[in-house]
Design a protein around this motif. Sequence first.
Motif, PDB file in Angstrom:
ATOM      1  N   GLY A  68       0.785  -1.234   0.000  1.00  0.00           N
ATOM      2  CA  GLY A  68       0.000   0.000   0.000  1.00  0.00           C
ATOM      3  C   GLY A  68       0.813   1.279   0.000  1.00  0.00           C
ATOM      4  N   ILE A  69       1.993   1.275  -0.624  1.00  0.00           N
ATOM      5  CA  ILE A  69       2.844   2.471  -0.555  1.00  0.00           C
ATOM      6  C   ILE A  69       2.391   3.580  -1.513  1.00  0.00           C
ATOM      7  N   GLY A  70       1.690   3.229  -2.592  1.00  0.00           N
ATOM      8  CA  GLY A  70       1.177   4.238  -3.520  1.00  0.00           C
ATOM      9  C   GLY A  70       2.250   5.081  -4.181  1.00  0.00           C
ATOM     10  N   ASP A  71       1.820   6.140  -4.852  1.00  0.00           N
ATOM     11  CA  ASP A  71       2.751   7.026  -5.555  1.00  0.00           C
ATOM     12  C   ASP A  71       3.695   7.741  -4.595  1.00  0.00           C
ATOM     13  N   GLU A  72       3.137   8.190  -3.479  1.00  0.00           N
ATOM     14  CA  GLU A  72       3.950   8.935  -2.521  1.00  0.00           C
ATOM     15  C   GLU A  72       5.053   8.057  -1.935  1.00  0.00           C
ATOM     16  N   GLY A  84      -0.687   0.031  -5.840  1.00  0.00           N
ATOM     17  CA  GLY A  84      -1.449   1.215  -6.221  1.00  0.00           C
ATOM     18  C   GLY A  84      -0.584   2.316  -6.803  1.00  0.00           C
ATOM     19  N   ILE A  85       0.528   1.943  -7.420  1.00  0.00           N
ATOM     20  CA  ILE A  85       1.444   2.925  -8.011  1.00  0.00           C
ATOM     21  C   ILE A  85       0.946   3.318  -9.405  1.00  0.00           C
ATOM     22  N   GLY A  86       0.818   4.611  -9.630  1.00  0.00           N
ATOM     23  CA  GLY A  86       0.357   5.113 -10.914  1.00  0.00           C
ATOM     24  C   GLY A  86       1.481   5.754 -11.709  1.00  0.00           C
ATOM     25  N   ALA A  87       1.101   6.598 -12.671  1.00  0.00           N
ATOM     26  CA  ALA A  87       2.090   7.237 -13.542  1.00  0.00           C
ATOM     27  C   ALA A  87       3.058   8.115 -12.760  1.00  0.00           C
ATOM     28  N   LYS A  88       2.554   8.807 -11.737  1.00  0.00           N
ATOM     29  CA  LYS A  88       3.409   9.683 -10.935  1.00  0.00           C
ATOM     30  C   LYS A  88       4.508   8.893 -10.232  1.00  0.00           C
ATOM     31  N   GLY A  89       4.128   7.789  -9.635  1.00  0.00           N
ATOM     32  CA  GLY A  89       5.114   6.959  -8.948  1.00  0.00           C
ATOM     33  C   GLY A  89       6.109   6.353  -9.917  1.00  0.00           C
ATOM     34  N   ALA A  90       5.603   5.903 -11.082  1.00  0.00           N
ATOM     35  CA  ALA A  90       6.481   5.313 -12.097  1.00  0.00           C
ATOM     36  C   ALA A  90       7.480   6.350 -12.596  1.00  0.00           C
ATOM     37  N   ARG A  91       7.025   7.580 -12.720  1.00  0.00           N
ATOM     38  CA  ARG A  91       7.906   8.655 -13.172  1.00  0.00           C
ATOM     39  C   ARG A  91       9.051   8.881 -12.192  1.00  0.00           C
ATOM     40  N   ARG A  92       8.738   8.879 -10.920  1.00  0.00           N
ATOM     41  CA  ARG A  92       9.768   9.115  -9.911  1.00  0.00           C
ATOM     42  C   ARG A  92      10.727   7.940  -9.810  1.00  0.00           C
ATOM     43  N   LEU A  93      10.214   6.720  -9.981  1.00  0.00           N
ATOM     44  CA  LEU A  93      11.079   5.545  -9.983  1.00  0.00           C
ATOM     45  C   LEU A  93      12.007   5.550 -11.188  1.00  0.00           C
ATOM     46  N   ASN A 153      -0.088  -2.837 -10.813  1.00  0.00           N
ATOM     47  CA  ASN A 153      -0.214  -1.436 -10.433  1.00  0.00           C
ATOM     48  C   ASN A 153      -1.039  -0.732 -11.499  1.00  0.00           C
ATOM     49  N   LYS A 154      -0.915   0.557 -11.644  1.00  0.00           N
ATOM     50  CA  LYS A 154      -1.758   1.277 -12.611  1.00  0.00           C
ATOM     51  C   LYS A 154      -0.956   2.382 -13.293  1.00  0.00           C
ATOM     52  N   ILE A 155       0.212   2.015 -13.804  1.00  0.00           N
ATOM     53  CA  ILE A 155       1.115   3.027 -14.358  1.00  0.00           C
ATOM     54  C   ILE A 155       0.615   3.589 -15.689  1.00  0.00           C
ATOM     55  N   GLY A 156      -0.171   2.821 -16.441  1.00  0.00           N
ATOM     56  CA  GLY A 156      -0.730   3.307 -17.698  1.00  0.00           C
ATOM     57  C   GLY A 156       0.314   3.634 -18.753  1.00  0.00           C
ATOM     58  N   ASP A 157      -0.110   4.315 -19.815  1.00  0.00           N
ATOM     59  CA  ASP A 157       0.789   4.657 -20.914  1.00  0.00           C
ATOM     60  C   ASP A 157       1.899   5.608 -20.471  1.00  0.00           C
ATOM     61  N   GLU A 158       1.528   6.621 -19.688  1.00  0.00           N
ATOM     62  CA  GLU A 158       2.527   7.601 -19.263  1.00  0.00           C
ATOM     63  C   GLU A 158       3.627   6.947 -18.442  1.00  0.00           C
ATOM     64  N   TYR A 200       8.700  -7.307 -15.017  1.00  0.00           N
ATOM     65  CA  TYR A 200       7.305  -7.708 -14.839  1.00  0.00           C
ATOM     66  C   TYR A 200       6.405  -6.465 -14.751  1.00  0.00           C
ATOM     67  N   LEU A 201       5.575  -6.298 -15.773  1.00  0.00           N
ATOM     68  CA  LEU A 201       4.672  -5.144 -15.845  1.00  0.00           C
ATOM     69  C   LEU A 201       3.235  -5.584 -16.141  1.00  0.00           C
ATOM     70  N   ARG A 202       2.870  -6.761 -15.740  1.00  0.00           N
ATOM     71  CA  ARG A 202       1.525  -7.259 -16.043  1.00  0.00           C
ATOM     72  C   ARG A 202       0.458  -6.451 -15.290  1.00  0.00           C
ATOM     73  N   ASN A 203      -0.730  -6.413 -15.877  1.00  0.00           N
ATOM     74  CA  ASN A 203      -1.892  -5.759 -15.254  1.00  0.00           C
ATOM     75  C   ASN A 203      -1.593  -4.327 -14.807  1.00  0.00           C
ATOM     76  N   ASN A 204      -1.180  -3.505 -15.751  1.00  0.00           N
ATOM     77  CA  ASN A 204      -0.834  -2.119 -15.447  1.00  0.00           C
ATOM     78  C   ASN A 204      -1.586  -1.107 -16.301  1.00  0.00           C
ATOM     79  N   ASN A 205      -2.630  -1.589 -16.992  1.00  0.00           N
ATOM     80  CA  ASN A 205      -3.433  -0.698 -17.827  1.00  0.00           C
ATOM     81  C   ASN A 205      -2.590   0.036 -18.868  1.00  0.00           C
ATOM     82  N   ILE A 206      -1.617  -0.654 -19.414  1.00  0.00           N
ATOM     83  CA  ILE A 206      -0.762  -0.070 -20.453  1.00  0.00           C
ATOM     84  C   ILE A 206      -1.450  -0.245 -21.802  1.00  0.00           C
TER      85      ILE A 206
END
Length: 230
Positions: free
Chosen positions: A110-114, A138-147, A165-170, A189-195
């Motif tokens: 549960g660490i999320g983007d923050e 629960g990591i989205g595009a914002k978290g992926a960007r920082r990583l 997670n939910k990183i999406g296209d961005e 491994y990037l499965r189930n990320n709404n890409i």
Amino acid sequence: AEGAGRLAGVLGECKALAHLDLSNNGIGDEGAGRLAGMLGKCKALTRLDFSSIKIGAQGVGRLAGVLGGCKALTHLDLSSNAIGDEGAGRLAGVLGEFRALAHLDLSNSGIGDEGAGRMAGVLGECKALAHLALSDNGIGAKGARRLARVLGECKSLSSFDLSDNKIGDEGAERLAGVLGECEELKDLYLRNNNIGREGVERLAGVLGACKGLSDLDLQGNPGIGGEGAR
């Protein structure tokens, strides 16, 4: 917590203890606090598995306060605990001290983007890090960007799991921008990320530069259709 307290009373005397696995126990924050006092005495500890022990940010904070003294630690598993972004921040405060850390698993925490951002701030200091698991957070595009900003600095990284997670296209595009710098990367491994299609295309454009890549998981992403697979 009572059982953890009793265990802590004797484990501190085990000076040669190298591997401690207390996973899948109801230790909780109070128990983690009692164990923390013991961990500081285990200078030979290399592997610590505290996955699924029902701790939150408070418990992680207590552990983080002493883990910095475990200089030999190579393997740390805190997955499937409700540590949240606050717990991730507390852990990040000591991660840079683990010079030998090769395996870090914070999946389903549960660490999320923050929290991902807080971890990203110190991952570059973990020069030996080879395996990083952050799935189902629960990591989205914002978290992926920082990583993505620091992954290129993790020169030893061979396995990166950001599944479910939910990183999406961005987020996929941000990661694509640095994957070529991860020369040791073998498993991604990037499965189930709404890409979607755009994200898949960006990833496809750089995967050729990942010469050592042997395991790629993109299942469950909408962009892997007829067009995305081309």
